[in-house]
Design an enzyme around this catalytic site. Structure first.
Site, PDB file in Angstrom:
ATOM      1  N   ALA A 142       0.858  -1.317   0.065  1.00 21.32           N
ATOM      2  CA  ALA A 142       0.172  -0.026   0.092  1.00 21.32           C
ATOM      3  C   ALA A 142       1.031   1.149  -0.084  1.00 21.32           C
ATOM      4  CB  ALA A 142      -0.850  -0.018   1.218  1.00 21.32           C
ATOM      5  N   TYR A 143       1.853   1.390   0.756  1.00 16.24           N
ATOM      6  CA  TYR A 143       2.910   2.167   1.061  1.00 16.24           C
ATOM      7  C   TYR A 143       3.326   2.638  -0.683  1.00 16.24           C
ATOM      8  CZ  TYR A 143       7.151   5.128   2.364  1.00 16.24           C
ATOM      9  OH  TYR A 143       7.821   6.028   2.657  1.00 16.24           O
ATOM     10  N   ALA A 144       3.845   1.445  -0.859  1.00 16.98           N
ATOM     11  CA  ALA A 144       4.729   1.800  -2.414  1.00 16.98           C
ATOM     12  C   ALA A 144       3.560   2.073  -3.730  1.00 16.98           C
ATOM     13  CB  ALA A 144       5.160   0.313  -2.689  1.00 16.98           C
TER      14      ALA A 144
END
Length: 260
Positions: free
Chosen positions: A162-164
């Site tokens: 999700a961060y990426a």
């Protein structure tokens, strides 16, 4: 005693006005300090007024000019007000640094819609909005620095998907801006830093074994300093010396990631 990067003033960015989001601490603060050290007047935007005021005090103590502005990057009205206040105080904007970001970190099954929404609205959407709001002022001699992450370059994306994803969206918007606005003499670049931010320090403290393994994969063997390592690169990219650099993603990570 030898001078350090924080006590030697230069005029590399003299006459420039910058907005730095999330500049109350960490990487955002380091970038703001570096820009001011090189002569820029800096509008400091952040959710906690006391934090951006503290950054402004550091800049002013060094002889620079700074304007603390309280607001949330997820709020369009706050972003609009930030741009208006910066222009009102300093007469224009030549540098935009989109740094603020809420991080949706963890296994996919633990990432809620709300967490992903917060990551999207504080990252790609806020970046998109600020670029458009600043565009009329940046035309002619503008530089945009957006913040992304090497998380998308990890061979094992567990806990980082999700961060990426939100960070890669920022890279896509950045490449689009570089392509579409180059004719307006607006340059857009992305930096992907490893730095001693409060967030990274928290992660190291709470994941000591993973952190040690992570640091061991950095060829230079250390985590970067927010001002001396990350801020200085940002300042260079906004300077005349980098006037032919645009549309690039540059990892400032001690050689860890390979950016094809």
């Amino acid at each position: 005693m030898a001078s350090t990067s924080s006590d030697t003033q230069t005029d590399m960015l003299e006459g420039k006005v910058a907005i730095v989001t999330g500049s109350g601490q960490g990487v955002g603060q380091g970038i703001a300090l570096a820009l001011a050290r090189h002569g820029a007047q800096v509008a400091l935007f952040g959710r906690t007024l006391a934090k951006v005021q503290a950054t402004a005090k550091l800049i002013e103590e060094r002889g620079g000019a700074a304007l603390p502005i309280e607001g949330d990057v997820k709020n369009l009205e706050d972003l609009t007000r930030c741009v208006e206040e910066a222009v009102g105080a300093y007469g224009g904007i030549q540098i935009l640094v989109n740094n603020a970001q809420q991080v949706p970190l963890g296994p996919l099954n633990s990432i809620s819609d709300e967490m992903l929404d917060d990551g999207w609205s504080s990252g790609p959407l806020a970046t998109f909005r600020m670029m458009k709001l600043c565009y009329p002022h940046l035309k002619g001699d503008g530089s945009i620095i957006n913040l992304a992450s090497t998380a998308a370059r990890r061979w094992d994306a567990s806990n980082y998907a999700a961060y990426a994803a939100v960070k890669e969206a920022i890279r896509a918007f950045s490449r689009g801006a570089a392509s579409e606005w180059g004719s307006d003499n607006i340059r857009t670049n992305v930096i992907l830093p490893h730095a001693k931010s409060p967030g990274l320090n928290w992660w190291i403290d709470n994941n000591p074994e993973e952190a040690a393994a992570f640091i061991a994969t950095i060829p230079l063997g250390r985590i970067g300093e927010c001002e001396e390592d990350i801020g200085e690169v940002a300042a260079f990219l906004c300077s005349k010396a980098a006037s032919y650099i645009s549309g690039q993603s540059i990892a400032i990570d001690g050689g860890q990631a390979f950016m094809p």
